[in-house]
Design a protein around this motif. Structure first.
Motif, short mmCIF file in Angstrom:
data_model
loop_
_atom_site.label_atom_id
_atom_site.label_comp_id
_atom_site.label_asym_id
_atom_site.label_seq_id
_atom_site.Cartn_x
_atom_site.Cartn_y
_atom_site.Cartn_z
N LYS A 1 0.73 -0.94 -0.17
CA LYS A 1 0.11 0.03 0.18
C LYS A 1 1.15 1.34 -0.09
N GLU A 2 0.57 2.23 -1.36
CA GLU A 2 1.28 3.13 -1.45
C GLU A 2 1.50 4.26 -0.02
N GLY A 3 0.57 4.31 0.84
CA GLY A 3 0.61 5.49 1.63
C GLY A 3 1.14 5.48 2.89
N THR A 4 1.78 4.31 3.05
CA THR A 4 2.69 3.29 4.37
C THR A 4 4.39 3.89 3.95
N TYR B 1 5.26 6.27 3.79
CA TYR B 1 5.25 8.08 4.30
C TYR B 1 5.73 8.12 5.56
N PRO B 2 4.67 6.97 6.32
CA PRO B 2 4.80 6.54 8.21
C PRO B 2 6.33 5.99 8.48
N ILE B 3 7.53 5.99 7.16
CA ILE B 3 8.40 4.88 7.18
C ILE B 3 9.15 6.02 6.97
#
Lengths: 111, 228
Positions: free
Chosen positions: A45-48, A50-52
């Motif tokens: 999932k692409e959104g994950t 950014y937190p990384i």
């Protein structure tokens, strides 16, 4: 091929660092590169991402800066000296871990 | 009506309790979703709405990702960071201000006071040493017909009390027994202070100074020849 989520989560930091080692990138660019390099194997999932990225920035492995390119402001990430050391350590860990796993797997296969 | 991209961004950022970081996160996600949707329109021939919906779908569950952001943009760490930053800023300004203030006080106390709207009638060259504290009288000034001003400087051995209370080092009494009006401090620094005292013009032209250690001086405050 679908990979186990834990496997991706554990190695995504290392993959991102190795991409940033080549050049500074913004988030969407990193996703594209990851897909290209892995022949779409990493369909996470692409959104994950950014937190990384934000976590790695907190750790001091990367730093970010806003840059205006073609009339759009993008947040670019670049690797730091600390990040390079971290990448080297993770790569060494990965290589020794994967070769150990391979040894066990091939032993079972032969037996 | 809000489009699916903005709806998604709001779902994510609503999970981030440290609201000061929400804007930056929203901007970054908006950039990504716009890029992604544009690529989908081009490569997959989707309509704008379809492409936006597909871009959102590829991001993953908004609430889960918002919670991941919240762990990193933690309010406690965020607040500590913000407070530390602003305290450092205030401390920096205070330090500069205090330094300038101290430097000015030390600088100004090395010059005699020059009272406004008064005429110098006599130079004095009287100094009294009290265990390292030196009181020096510089001049007599005429402010009005019967009103004189004495200007003085005090060189302190060391003065820990910058302001607030200060020891009265001397008393002024004229021959009729009238005391001088309490000293007015013009400046006060670590190394010394300076000021002026108003007295009534004595008929005898002289005043007696009594210092706290018992020393006494008679000062001539009459008009000096050659002075205006």
């Amino acid at each position: 091929m679908n990979y186990d989520k834990g496997l991706i989560a554990g190695s995504s930091g290392m993959l991102v660092l190795s991409l940033l080692q080549e050049k500074e990138c913004y988030g969407y660019e990193l996703i594209k590169l990851l897909k290209e390099r892995s022949s779409d194997a990493f369909d996470f999932k692409e959104g994950t991402l950014y937190p990384i990225l934000h976590k790695m920035e907190n750790e001091g492995w990367i730093r970010s800066a806003n840059k205006a390119v073609n009339g759009r402001t993008r947040r670019y990430y670049a690797i730091t000296a600390q990040g390079l050391r971290q990448l080297k350590a993770q790569q060494e860990q990965w290589i020794s871990f994967s070769s150990a796993v391979n040894q066990v797997l091939s032993f079972q296969g032969n037996g | 009506m809000m489009n699916s991209i903005e709806e998604y961004i709001q779902t994510v950022t609503s999970q981030v309790h440290f609201i000061w970081d929400r804007t930056a996160i929203a901007e970054e996600l908006r950039d990504h979703l716009t890029d992604s949707a544009e690529a989908l329109m081009e490569e997959e021939n989707l309509s704008a709405e379809e492409a936006q919906a597909e871009a959102v779908k590829r991001m993953g569950d908004g609430k889960t990702i918002g919670q991941q952001f919240n762990q990193i943009h933690h309010p406690v760490i965020g607040w500590i960071w913000l407070i530390t930053l602003s305290l450092a800023f205030i401390a920096g300004i205070a330090l500069v201000g205090l330094t300038v203030n101290y430097a000015w006080d030390i600088f100004s106390c090395s010059f005699p006071v020059h009272p406004k709207a008064a005429v110098k009638i006599r130079d004095l060259n009287e100094s009294v040493d009290m265990a390292g504290h030196v009181v020096r009288f510089d001049a007599v000034w005429e402010e009005q017909e019967d009103q004189l001003i004495l200007t003085y400087r005090i060189q302190n051995k060391l003065n820990y009390s910058r302001s607030g209370w200060s020891v009265t080092l001397f008393q002024i009494v004229d021959q009729d027994g009238n005391e001088g009006i309490s000293p007015y401090f013009e400046g006060n620094s670590l190394l010394g202070s300076r000021g002026m005292i108003r007295i009534e013009r004595p008929d005898s032209g002289k005043v007696k100074l009594t210092f706290i250690d018992g020393q006494q001086r008679i000062l001539n405050v009459s008009e000096q020849e050659g002075q205006p």
